[in-house]
Write a protein that holds these residues in place. Structure first.
Motif, mmCIF file in Angstrom:
data_model
loop_
_atom_site.group_PDB
_atom_site.id
_atom_site.type_symbol
_atom_site.label_atom_id
_atom_site.label_comp_id
_atom_site.label_asym_id
_atom_site.label_seq_id
_atom_site.Cartn_x
_atom_site.Cartn_y
_atom_site.Cartn_z
ATOM 1 N N ILE A 1 1.105 -4.042 -13.772
ATOM 2 C CA ILE A 1 0.016 -4.697 -13.046
ATOM 3 C C ILE A 1 0.032 -4.307 -11.572
ATOM 4 N N GLU A 2 1.225 -4.124 -11.009
ATOM 5 C CA GLU A 2 1.305 -3.732 -9.597
ATOM 6 C C GLU A 2 0.659 -2.364 -9.369
ATOM 7 N N ASP A 3 0.824 -1.463 -10.354
ATOM 8 C CA ASP A 3 0.213 -0.131 -10.244
ATOM 9 C C ASP A 3 -1.305 -0.225 -10.298
ATOM 10 N N LEU A 4 -1.809 -1.077 -11.188
ATOM 11 C CA LEU A 4 -3.262 -1.221 -11.311
ATOM 12 C C LEU A 4 -3.857 -1.870 -10.059
ATOM 13 N N ARG A 5 -3.097 -2.785 -9.449
ATOM 14 C CA ARG A 5 -3.582 -3.400 -8.204
ATOM 15 C C ARG A 5 -3.761 -2.351 -7.107
ATOM 16 N N VAL A 6 -2.794 -1.454 -6.994
ATOM 17 C CA VAL A 6 -2.878 -0.400 -5.970
ATOM 18 C C VAL A 6 -4.065 0.513 -6.249
ATOM 19 N N ALA A 7 -4.218 0.916 -7.500
ATOM 20 C CA ALA A 7 -5.340 1.796 -7.851
ATOM 21 C C ALA A 7 -6.668 1.112 -7.566
ATOM 22 N N ALA A 8 -6.759 -0.176 -7.892
ATOM 23 C CA ALA A 8 -8.003 -0.920 -7.656
ATOM 24 C C ALA A 8 -8.300 -1.037 -6.159
ATOM 25 N N GLU A 9 -7.249 -1.162 -5.370
ATOM 26 C CA GLU A 9 -7.433 -1.255 -3.919
ATOM 27 C C GLU A 9 -8.098 0.012 -3.375
ATOM 28 N N VAL A 10 -7.711 1.134 -3.924
ATOM 29 C CA VAL A 10 -8.305 2.404 -3.486
ATOM 30 C C VAL A 10 -9.729 2.562 -4.026
ATOM 31 N N MET A 11 -9.978 2.094 -5.245
ATOM 32 C CA MET A 11 -11.254 2.367 -5.912
ATOM 33 C C MET A 11 -12.320 1.310 -5.648
ATOM 34 N N ARG A 12 -11.918 0.151 -5.148
ATOM 35 C CA ARG A 12 -12.880 -0.948 -4.957
ATOM 36 C C ARG A 12 -14.038 -0.514 -4.046
ATOM 37 N N GLY A 13 -15.261 -0.693 -4.551
ATOM 38 C CA GLY A 13 -16.452 -0.365 -3.760
ATOM 39 C C GLY A 13 -16.762 1.120 -3.695
ATOM 40 N N ARG A 14 -16.005 1.922 -4.406
ATOM 41 C CA ARG A 14 -16.234 3.375 -4.406
ATOM 42 C C ARG A 14 -16.544 3.824 -5.830
ATOM 43 N N HIS A 15 -17.013 5.057 -5.984
ATOM 44 C CA HIS A 15 -17.344 5.569 -7.316
ATOM 45 C C HIS A 15 -16.652 6.892 -7.567
ATOM 46 N N ILE A 16 -16.248 7.067 -8.790
ATOM 47 C CA ILE A 16 -15.578 8.307 -9.199
ATOM 48 C C ILE A 16 -16.536 9.478 -9.054
ATOM 49 N N ALA A 17 -15.979 10.592 -8.609
ATOM 50 C CA ALA A 17 -16.806 11.777 -8.347
ATOM 51 C C ALA A 17 -17.497 12.265 -9.618
ATOM 52 N N TYR B 1 -2.956 -5.927 -19.446
ATOM 53 C CA TYR B 1 -4.406 -5.855 -19.673
ATOM 54 C C TYR B 1 -5.055 -7.204 -19.347
ATOM 55 N N LYS B 2 -4.458 -8.260 -19.874
ATOM 56 C CA LYS B 2 -5.015 -9.611 -19.685
ATOM 57 C C LYS B 2 -4.957 -10.020 -18.211
ATOM 58 N N GLN B 3 -3.854 -9.688 -17.544
ATOM 59 C CA GLN B 3 -3.703 -10.043 -16.133
ATOM 60 C C GLN B 3 -4.701 -9.266 -15.273
ATOM 61 N N ALA B 4 -4.895 -7.976 -15.615
ATOM 62 C CA ALA B 4 -5.866 -7.155 -14.879
ATOM 63 C C ALA B 4 -7.280 -7.700 -15.052
ATOM 64 N N LEU B 5 -7.569 -8.183 -16.256
ATOM 65 C CA LEU B 5 -8.879 -8.796 -16.524
ATOM 66 C C LEU B 5 -9.039 -10.067 -15.689
ATOM 67 N N LYS B 6 -7.986 -10.883 -15.671
ATOM 68 C CA LYS B 6 -8.010 -12.157 -14.943
ATOM 69 C C LYS B 6 -8.216 -11.942 -13.439
ATOM 70 N N GLU B 7 -7.614 -10.866 -12.910
ATOM 71 C CA GLU B 7 -7.690 -10.607 -11.472
ATOM 72 C C GLU B 7 -8.939 -9.828 -11.072
ATOM 73 N N GLY B 8 -9.747 -9.457 -12.050
ATOM 74 C CA GLY B 8 -10.970 -8.710 -11.740
ATOM 75 C C GLY B 8 -10.744 -7.221 -11.537
ATOM 76 N N LEU B 9 -9.554 -6.727 -11.842
ATOM 77 C CA LEU B 9 -9.259 -5.312 -11.613
ATOM 78 C C LEU B 9 -10.048 -4.424 -12.574
ATOM 79 N N LEU B 10 -10.211 -4.878 -13.813
ATOM 80 C CA LEU B 10 -10.942 -4.059 -14.781
ATOM 81 C C LEU B 10 -12.396 -3.896 -14.360
ATOM 82 N N GLU B 11 -12.955 -4.934 -13.769
ATOM 83 C CA GLU B 11 -14.336 -4.838 -13.273
ATOM 84 C C GLU B 11 -14.431 -3.806 -12.152
#
Length: 424
Positions: A307-323, A338-348
């Motif tokens: 989950i810590e890895d997904l948080r970092v990735a989400a921090e970089v990707m938030r508000g941006r779009h993949i090329a 997966y469930k924790q990432a969903l709960k924290e809004g990371l999957l969105e």
């Protein structure tokens, strides 16, 4: 006589007061691990050797994670074979697809390994559990079959290389960057059959997820095991992921011998990228002068699917779009992640950025499924190997990196550091 933490654990498991590097010892095993690739071979060897009952079903873990969800008939048959064995033998730790994850993410989450334990896994990245102050290493399937029969394994006591990390990490530098930098400096055989002991104030500052990542990749430097000392962060982790027995908290004596000591000032380390076709080809992102367009990024695996890895990735990707013309696959390391990432809004965040979300699986890392590369394609991946053909066609290329760099590369469409996308 003074001993290292690795020597103390092995001594405790072979009924001795002390052991020395180079000795061959027969050790009791606390946990034996197999997956859907390696366990079927071990089960067949167990049968051929006359095995009818596991030595201790409560100490066996079987995880269908490499080709599950099953990608074809052959993988379905392999998982079915392992599942039937787990039911027949009343294996203590078996997780079906709806609750499973990648083995090296799942077992610590489920409280299967404690400080001072000895784990043998038929998977080379079984060294992951050294993050908890345990001895763990990978073996072949026939060795695992021997453990299934006897609960014992022979081991040569490894010499120890002590890696001392000082200084303060730069923004975006993670455990993945530290271990890639380390492998880049000592080479892929720099710690061959040795214990890689990670110490120092910069290590004390690392969270458990970063320690799991570093221990996971000890094998990429040839290490027999990677190991950390138990501190308050370890104790806090064990408290929230309790094991069924009392942990044996051991540490190296101050005057314990080590074959070599290597010191690094982490303040001088920037986010790393390991170029094809070796984890030893690591260098700082600023050292890569040419533009390297990419086709895909993968964020996940037993190395960086927490989950810590997904948080970092989400921090970089938030508000941006993949090329455009770039794909990004995010693979949570377990059902819990997966469930924790969903709960924290990371999957969105990932979906809004244009990423694909996968079920937990090792599939892309080994070119099995969920992200196989075509001829000539390039991928920035948080996985742990970039050998020729590792993720697909033998003329494809894999660039290893941490989650921040992989996320930034997805946004930029080229190999790129997080500073360029998200700033300092």
């Amino acid at each position: 006589m003074a001993m290292t933490i690795t020597e103390k654990i092995l001594a405790a498991h072979c009924g001795r007061d002390m052991v020395e590097p180079g000795e061959i010892v027969m050790c009791d095993v606390d946990m034996a691990l197999g997956n859907d690739i390696t366990a079927p071979i071990a089960i067949e060897a167990f049968r051929k050797a006359g095995g009818t009952r596991l030595w201790d079903p409560a100490k066996v873990a079987l995880v269908p994670d490499h080709f599950a969800p099953n990608k074809d008939v052959r993988s379905a048959e392999q998982c079915k074979f392992m599942r039937a064995f787990a039911r027949e033998q009343h294996v203590g730790h078996y997780w079906e697809q709806s609750e499973m994850g990648i083995e090296h993410v799942l077992l610590p989450e489920e409280g299967c390994i404690a400080p001072g334990d000895l784990l043998i896994g038929a998977d080379s990245h079984s060294c992951t559990y050294g993050a908890l102050g345990a001895f763990s290493t990978g073996v072949g399937s026939t060795d695992l079959a021997g453990v299934f029969l006897s609960g014992k394994i022979w081991l040569r006591v490894p010499e120890t290389i002590r890696f001392v990390y000082t200084g303060e990490r730069q923004r975006w530098v993670s455990g993945k960057d530290l271990i890639l930098y380390t492998i880049g400096r000592i080479g892929v055989d720099g710690a061959r059959y040795m214990a890689m002991e990670f110490v120092g104030p910069a290590i004390d500052a690392l969270e458990m997820s970063d320690r799991f990542t570093m221990a996971n990749m000890a094998i990429e430097a040839g290490g027999k095991n990677g190991i950390f000392h138990v501190d308050e962060k370890t104790r806090a982790y064990i408290k929230t992921h309790p094991v069924g027995h009392e942990p044996r908290v051991l540490s190296s004596d101050a005057d314990a011998r080590c074959a070599k000591m290597v010191e690094f000032d982490v303040a001088a380390i920037e986010p790393q990228v390991a170029l094809p076709f070796s984890p030893g080809n690591a260098r700082g992102v600023s050292e890569i002068k040419e533009d390297i367009p990419i086709d895909q990024t993968v964020i996940g695996s037993c190395t960086n699917g927490r989950i810590e890895d997904l948080r970092v990735a989400a921090e970089v990707m938030r508000g941006r779009h993949i090329a455009k013309w770039t794909r990004c696959i995010v693979v949570p390391g377990s059902h819990h992640v997966y469930k924790q990432a969903l709960k924290e809004g990371l999957l969105e965040v990932f979906l809004d950025a244009g990423a694909t979300i996968s079920a937990p699986t090792c599939g892309p890392c080994i070119g099995g499924h969920m992200g196989v590369l075509a001829e000539g394609e390039r991928c920035v991946s948080t996985t742990n190997r970039n050998f020729v053909g590792r993720m697909g066609h033998k003329k494809s290329e894999v660039y290893l990196a941490g989650p921040a760099t992989a996320a930034a590369s997805a946004i930029a469409g080229k190999v790129c550091g997080p500073q360029e996308v998200a700033g300092q």
